[in-house]
Scaffold this motif. Structure first.
Motif, mmCIF file in Angstrom:
data_model
loop_
_atom_site.group_PDB
_atom_site.id
_atom_site.type_symbol
_atom_site.label_atom_id
_atom_site.label_comp_id
_atom_site.label_asym_id
_atom_site.label_seq_id
_atom_site.Cartn_x
_atom_site.Cartn_y
_atom_site.Cartn_z
ATOM 1 N N SER A 163 6.953 -44.813 6.675
ATOM 2 C CA SER A 163 8.111 -43.947 6.488
ATOM 3 C C SER A 163 8.768 -44.230 5.141
ATOM 4 C CB SER A 163 9.114 -44.145 7.621
ATOM 5 O OG SER A 163 10.156 -43.196 7.551
ATOM 6 N N VAL A 164 9.706 -43.385 4.775
ATOM 7 C CA VAL A 164 10.504 -43.553 3.553
ATOM 8 C C VAL A 164 11.923 -43.107 3.876
ATOM 9 C CG1 VAL A 164 8.574 -43.197 1.959
ATOM 10 C CG2 VAL A 164 9.908 -41.219 2.744
ATOM 11 N N THR A 167 13.073 -39.437 5.370
ATOM 12 C CA THR A 167 11.836 -38.806 5.837
ATOM 13 C C THR A 167 12.134 -37.649 6.784
ATOM 14 O OG1 THR A 167 9.632 -39.255 6.747
ATOM 15 C CG2 THR A 167 11.512 -40.284 7.851
ATOM 16 N N GLY A 194 6.988 -37.241 -0.087
ATOM 17 C CA GLY A 194 7.531 -38.384 0.641
ATOM 18 C C GLY A 194 6.490 -39.068 1.510
ATOM 19 N N ALA A 195 6.746 -39.098 2.826
ATOM 20 C CA ALA A 195 5.800 -39.697 3.767
ATOM 21 C C ALA A 195 4.722 -38.721 4.210
ATOM 22 C CB ALA A 195 6.545 -40.234 4.979
ATOM 23 N N ASP A 212 6.077 -41.472 -5.672
ATOM 24 C CA ASP A 212 5.459 -42.579 -4.931
ATOM 25 C C ASP A 212 4.796 -41.985 -3.700
ATOM 26 O OD1 ASP A 212 4.767 -44.806 -3.418
ATOM 27 O OD2 ASP A 212 6.630 -45.882 -3.800
ATOM 28 N N ALA A 215 3.357 -44.066 1.092
ATOM 29 C CA ALA A 215 3.600 -43.785 2.515
ATOM 30 C C ALA A 215 2.764 -42.605 2.973
ATOM 31 C CB ALA A 215 5.081 -43.513 2.753
#
Length: 315
Positions: A163-164, A167, A194-195, A212, A215
């Motif tokens: 997760s982030v 999320t 995101g995730a 990024d 995830a």
């Protein structure tokens, strides 16, 4: 058998549409965050709902006083509880109440749970051990009591192991994909993935970018992921059929890269990469309107207690 589906506030019509279009049953009634329906298919395959439970009792005449909860307790006493629970099960109760009352959710849960063997209370914020969950909802004078159909809530997706912050809730992502009309033949993009939740809820050839993507890479297989700035996507003009995006709101996640100042570069870049027949589903805070697209539909919902809108957009 009648089932009670719990939804995110605002997604009740989307859940009804999924039940109807996938021929999983027929809807009897809708109220705050819930849909009651008669199943004819596998209700545990629903994607746009938080959970599904078997409706076991309806109790009318619930007022605002704690004494009104005796009706609930009496209704549970009339059930064949042992046949529902079985033997040796841990039991917990989760309640929600719409409107001002002189009792709280824990009072409701204990009024029902006190009649159930193996009951573990949530009062005081205690998380009970995994077991059989009963659901109680009260709106107006009507209380409904239901028992979870599956072993875990439907919103818990097996693929989502990482997760982030900020999320996306999987049923919301599934609703976005459904509202955008995502199909297997489509190239589907999430430029702020995101995730990877929107892509995890979508068919098609899926592409995700973010600053990024670790995830998303942990959660997803068969998806093209790469580190990229949403203001400068490494995609050809007119190459995307559907876009699902939950851009950073500046609350749980601060915007970065080319979106630090505002989201205008995102909308310009999406206009460049989509086809002429593309559809975009964007989740944004209430009051924020995406630029450079024509609004086809607005679906107001609540996310983490805050008002938000799923915007369905066309070029």
């Amino acid at each position: 058998m009648r089932l009670l589906a719990r939804t995110v506030r605002g997604l009740e019509p989307v859940a009804c549409a999924e039940i109807h279009e996938r021929q999983l049953g027929w809807v009897e009634s809708v109220r705050h965050r819930e849909v009651v329906f008669h199943p004819v298919g596998d209700a545990l395959t629903l994607r746009t709902v938080d959970d599904v439970a078997t409706l076991v009792a309806e109790v009318d005449g619930i007022g605002v006083s704690t004494s009104d909860l005796r009706r609930l307790s009496a209704a549970i006493d009339r059930l064949e509880v042992s046949e529902i629970i079985g033997h040796g099960s841990n039991v917990d109760v989760s309640a929600s109440v719409v409107g001002a009352r002189r009792f709280n959710r824990y009072d409701v849960e204990d009024a029902v749970g006190s009649r159930l063997p193996g009951y573990r209370s949530r009062r005081g914020g205690v998380r009970p051990p995994d077991g059989l969950t009963w659901r109680v909802t009260i709106e107006g004078s009507l209380a409904r009591v239901a028992v979870r159909l599956g072993r875990a809530p439907l919103h818990r997706r097996p693929y989502k192991v990482a997760s982030v912050p900020g999320t996306l809730h999987p049923p919301v992502a599934a609703a976005m994909a459904r509202l955008a009309g995502v199909a297997e033949r489509h190239v589907v993009l999430d430029p702020c993935c995101g995730a990877g939740t929107t892509l995890g809820e979508s068919p098609g050839l899926r592409v995700g970018f973010d600053l990024d993507v670790r995830a998303a890479a942990a959660n997803l297989r068969g998806v093209t992921l790469a580190v990229a700035d949403a203001s400068a996507l490494p995609l050809a003009d007119g190459s995307v059929d559907r876009v699902l995006v939950n851009p950073p709101w500046g609350r749980a996640v601060r915007p970065g890269g080319g979106l630090t100042a505002d989201l205008a570069p995102l909308w310009r870049e999406l206009r460049r990469v989509v086809t002429g027949e593309a559809v975009v589903a964007a989740l944004l805070p209430d009051g924020v309107t995406p630029a450079a697209f024509h609004a086809v539909r607005r679906v107001p919902i609540r996310v983490h207690g805050r008002p938000a809108v799923i915007h369905v957009l066309a070029g």
